[in-house]
Design a protein around this motif. Structure first.
Motif, PDB file in Angstrom:
ATOM      1  N   GLN A   2      31.555   8.882 -10.028  1.00 36.94           N
ATOM      2  CA  GLN A   2      32.394   8.466  -8.907  1.00 36.94           C
ATOM      3  C   GLN A   2      33.500   7.558  -9.450  1.00 36.94           C
ATOM      4  OE1 GLN A   2      29.490   6.581  -6.280  1.00 36.94           O
ATOM      5  NE2 GLN A   2      29.527   8.362  -4.934  1.00 36.94           N
ATOM      6  N   LEU A  18      37.054   5.715  -8.175  1.00 38.46           N
ATOM      7  CA  LEU A  18      37.999   5.377  -7.122  1.00 38.46           C
ATOM      8  C   LEU A  18      39.343   5.061  -7.786  1.00 38.46           C
ATOM      9  CD1 LEU A  18      37.974   4.931  -3.991  1.00 38.46           C
ATOM     10  CD2 LEU A  18      37.776   2.485  -4.495  1.00 38.46           C
ATOM     11  N   LEU A  68      39.023   8.875  -3.859  1.00 40.12           N
ATOM     12  CA  LEU A  68      37.727   8.853  -4.523  1.00 40.12           C
ATOM     13  C   LEU A  68      37.470  10.219  -5.148  1.00 40.12           C
ATOM     14  CD1 LEU A  68      35.047   7.431  -5.200  1.00 40.12           C
ATOM     15  CD2 LEU A  68      34.136   8.308  -3.029  1.00 40.12           C
ATOM     16  N   VAL A 114      37.565   3.084   6.365  1.00 42.50           N
ATOM     17  CA  VAL A 114      37.528   3.515   4.964  1.00 42.50           C
ATOM     18  C   VAL A 114      36.536   2.669   4.182  1.00 42.50           C
ATOM     19  CG1 VAL A 114      38.870   3.855   2.858  1.00 42.50           C
ATOM     20  CG2 VAL A 114      39.904   4.329   5.093  1.00 42.50           C
ATOM     21  N   GLU A 116      33.163   3.910   4.950  1.00 40.50           N
ATOM     22  CA  GLU A 116      32.897   5.177   4.270  1.00 40.50           C
ATOM     23  C   GLU A 116      32.582   4.954   2.791  1.00 40.50           C
ATOM     24  OE1 GLU A 116      35.028   9.528   3.456  1.00 40.50           O
ATOM     25  OE2 GLU A 116      35.788   8.196   5.037  1.00 40.50           O
ATOM     26  N   LEU A 117      33.328   4.070   2.144  1.00 41.96           N
ATOM     27  CA  LEU A 117      33.068   3.778   0.738  1.00 41.96           C
ATOM     28  C   LEU A 117      31.692   3.156   0.540  1.00 41.96           C
ATOM     29  CD1 LEU A 117      36.511   2.418  -0.502  1.00 41.96           C
ATOM     30  CD2 LEU A 117      35.421   4.587  -1.122  1.00 41.96           C
ATOM     31  N   THR A 130      29.169   5.753   0.599  1.00 40.76           N
ATOM     32  CA  THR A 130      29.320   6.799  -0.406  1.00 40.76           C
ATOM     33  C   THR A 130      29.031   6.317  -1.822  1.00 40.76           C
ATOM     34  OG1 THR A 130      30.994   7.872   0.979  1.00 40.76           O
ATOM     35  CG2 THR A 130      30.914   8.513  -1.348  1.00 40.76           C
ATOM     36  N   LEU A 131      29.498   5.130  -2.175  1.00 38.56           N
ATOM     37  CA  LEU A 131      29.310   4.635  -3.544  1.00 38.56           C
ATOM     38  C   LEU A 131      27.823   4.475  -3.845  1.00 38.56           C
ATOM     39  CD1 LEU A 131      32.156   1.955  -3.752  1.00 38.56           C
ATOM     40  CD2 LEU A 131      32.164   4.295  -4.670  1.00 38.56           C
TER      41      LEU A 131
END
Length: 277
Positions: free
Chosen positions: A103, A105, A121, A254, A257-258, A261-262
């Protein structure tokens, strides 16, 4: 530290020039840092940050000597996978991405002196060398743009490749958050930003960027392995409609969401700098 429309960009640039040129040192370090500045350079707190972490990350070691070139990512292993590369990066930047990272960014500034950025990302599957982009998000970086030799209070964001190992915020972690998260009432942003915009809510969600910090601690932790002069407390956080003093700011949705997700198991890193860094 991000919100902008095309029609407001020229006005903001003019306002930024006036605001930055009018900031005396006493304003930066005294009045303008306002207990919780939008810089990331001085997120002071009386809280023992390490004791407030609900979980801790087993991040890689941080250099113990001052970095002559923070452009070289601390903790990053060379020899990133070949294949379909992440576009818009120099070969040098790509080589600083750890080989085990899946991953990345990417924060790309418009130019060296701009406070406007875009964020994407990129992810890759296990055993694949092909990087796949996600959506593109608008962001803000520091008021004076970028530097490869960041100093406390210079109003520039540090260029480089840095791991993302720890998070926190005034609000509880969004459901599904995997990265260690410090839910702490000390994440309070008061006062106004570089352009006079209110900072309230800027630290509702925070992801620490491992620039001059100790991995595996709360973003509130005040350890500075390279020394205080090199700044620190550089975060991803909620946008407050203006440039930052060093951090990267994104819309609340956002940031949520990060956080969902991370994944520490995928060794996420951030690559940040002007276009073609």
């Amino acid at each position: 530290m991000a919100r902008h429309a095309q029609s407001r960009a020229r006005t903001r640039l003019s306002r930024r020039s006036k605001a930055v040129s009018g900031l005396a040192l006493s304003t930066l370090v005294g009045t303008a840092l306002w207990a919780w500045p939008a810089s990331g350079d001085d997120h002071n707190s009386g809280t023992d940050a390490k004791s407030t972490m609900s979980t801790t990350a087993s991040g890689p070691d941080t250099p113990r000597t001052p970095a002559s070139a923070p452009k070289t990512a601390p903790n990053a292993a060379p020899n990133a996978p070949a294949g379909r590369p992440i576009p818009g990066l120099s070969d040098a930047a790509r080589k600083r991405i750890p080989a085990d990272s899946r991953q990345v960014l990417v924060v790309t500034g418009k130019d060296m002196d701009s406070f406007q950025s875009r964020v994407v990302l990129y992810t890759r599957e296990e055993d694949s060398d092909d990087w796949e982009p996600g959506p593109t998000w608008a962001a803000h970086n520091a008021a004076r743009g970028w530097t490869d030799d960041h100093r406390y209070g210079d109003l520039r964001s540090p260029i480089g490749v840095y791991p993302l190992t720890d998070a926190g915020g005034l609000l509880p972690a969004p459901e599904g958050t995997k990265i260690p998260y410090d839910h702490n009432s000390s994440f309070v942003a008061d006062g106004t930003g570089v352009e006079g915009e209110p900072l309230a809510g800027a630290f509702d969600y925070v992801i620490a960027i491992n620039y001059n910090r100790e991995p595996g601690t709360s973003p509130l932790d005040q350890q500075r392995p390279w020394g205080a002069a090199k700044g620190g407390g550089v975060w991803l956080h909620v946008d407050h409609d203006g440039p930052t003093q060093g951090c990267i700011s994104l819309k609340p949705k956002v940031m949520r969401e990060l956080l969902r997700t991370l994944d520490p198991d995928l060794h996420p890193v951030i690559v940040m700098g002007p276009a073609d860094y």
